[in-house]
Design a protein around this motif. Structure first.
Motif, PDB file in Angstrom:
ATOM      1  N   GLU A  24       0.830  -1.211   0.000  1.00 42.07           N
ATOM      2  CA  GLU A  24       0.000   0.000   0.000  1.00 42.07           C
ATOM      3  C   GLU A  24       0.860   1.254   0.000  1.00 42.07           C
ATOM      4  O   GLU A  24       0.511   2.254  -0.627  1.00 42.07           O
ATOM      5  N   LYS A  25       1.976   1.212   0.714  1.00 42.68           N
ATOM      6  CA  LYS A  25       2.873   2.376   0.734  1.00 42.68           C
ATOM      7  C   LYS A  25       3.446   2.649  -0.653  1.00 42.68           C
ATOM      8  O   LYS A  25       3.631   3.797  -1.042  1.00 42.68           O
ATOM      9  N   GLY A  26       3.730   1.604  -1.395  1.00 44.88           N
ATOM     10  CA  GLY A  26       4.246   1.769  -2.752  1.00 44.88           C
ATOM     11  C   GLY A  26       3.207   2.372  -3.679  1.00 44.88           C
ATOM     12  O   GLY A  26       3.521   3.222  -4.515  1.00 44.88           O
ATOM     13  N   MET A  27       1.955   1.942  -3.524  1.00 45.10           N
ATOM     14  CA  MET A  27       0.888   2.523  -4.346  1.00 45.10           C
ATOM     15  C   MET A  27       0.653   3.983  -3.972  1.00 45.10           C
ATOM     16  O   MET A  27       0.400   4.818  -4.848  1.00 45.10           O
ATOM     17  N   LEU A  67       7.152  19.035  -0.787  1.00 41.86           N
ATOM     18  CA  LEU A  67       6.939  18.267   0.442  1.00 41.86           C
ATOM     19  C   LEU A  67       6.268  16.928   0.144  1.00 41.86           C
ATOM     20  O   LEU A  67       6.632  15.893   0.726  1.00 41.86           O
ATOM     21  N   PHE A  68       5.280  16.929  -0.761  1.00 44.94           N
ATOM     22  CA  PHE A  68       4.622  15.681  -1.149  1.00 44.94           C
ATOM     23  C   PHE A  68       5.614  14.726  -1.817  1.00 44.94           C
ATOM     24  O   PHE A  68       5.566  13.510  -1.593  1.00 44.94           O
ATOM     25  N   VAL A  74       9.989   8.858   0.638  1.00 38.56           N
ATOM     26  CA  VAL A  74      10.145   8.102   1.884  1.00 38.56           C
ATOM     27  C   VAL A  74       9.221   6.888   1.887  1.00 38.56           C
ATOM     28  O   VAL A  74       9.632   5.774   2.251  1.00 38.56           O
ATOM     29  N   LEU A  75       7.972   7.073   1.462  1.00 37.21           N
ATOM     30  CA  LEU A  75       7.033   5.946   1.395  1.00 37.21           C
ATOM     31  C   LEU A  75       7.522   4.872   0.423  1.00 37.21           C
ATOM     32  O   LEU A  75       7.404   3.675   0.688  1.00 37.21           O
ATOM     33  N   GLY A  76       8.061   5.296  -0.699  1.00 37.86           N
ATOM     34  CA  GLY A  76       8.579   4.338  -1.676  1.00 37.86           C
ATOM     35  C   GLY A  76       9.742   3.539  -1.139  1.00 37.86           C
ATOM     36  O   GLY A  76       9.825   2.324  -1.333  1.00 37.86           O
TER      37      GLY A  76
END
Length: 112
Positions: A24-27, A67-68, A74-76
């Motif tokens: 989910e973090k990758g998506m 920022l996004f 970081v999420l990726g």
């Protein structure tokens, strides 16, 4: 009777069940990267339509985009570190977010 030919080292017709999933973090990283690139494109297009004069709102929007993009990177990376997952979305998200950061860096460099 029909006989099946077995090839050496392969299993034709065999199913392989796996517990791998798309993280989910990758998506989310991919979604943030896409939003960032679309926002950058919109800001550049609107600045072009305004005769090259950027409004302060576009600068604020690109600051939020930066920022996004950092959050998406970081999420990726976090989703890439998970085990037993597919890596398509984490890699795509990291690439899109790095591209967004690179474009913002070029815009800032051209403005200086």
């Amino acid at each position: 009777m029909l006989r099946e030919k077995k090839q050496k080292g392969t299993m034709r017709g065999a199913y392989v069940f796996t517990a791998r999933k798309h993280p989910e973090k990758g998506m989310m990283s991919t979604a943030l990267g896409t939003i960032c690139l679309l926002s950058i494109g919109a800001a550049v297009y609107l600045t072009y339509q305004n005769g090259g004069q950027a409004k302060p709102q576009y600068g604020a929007a690109l600051f939020l985009v930066m920022l996004f993009a950092l959050a998406g990177t970081v999420l990726g990376v976090l989703s890439r570190m998970e085990k037993d997952t597919y890596y398509f979305f984490p890699h795509l998200g990291i690439g899109l977010n790095f591209l967004s950061l690179a474009i913002i860096s070029m815009i800032l460099y051209a403005g200086i």
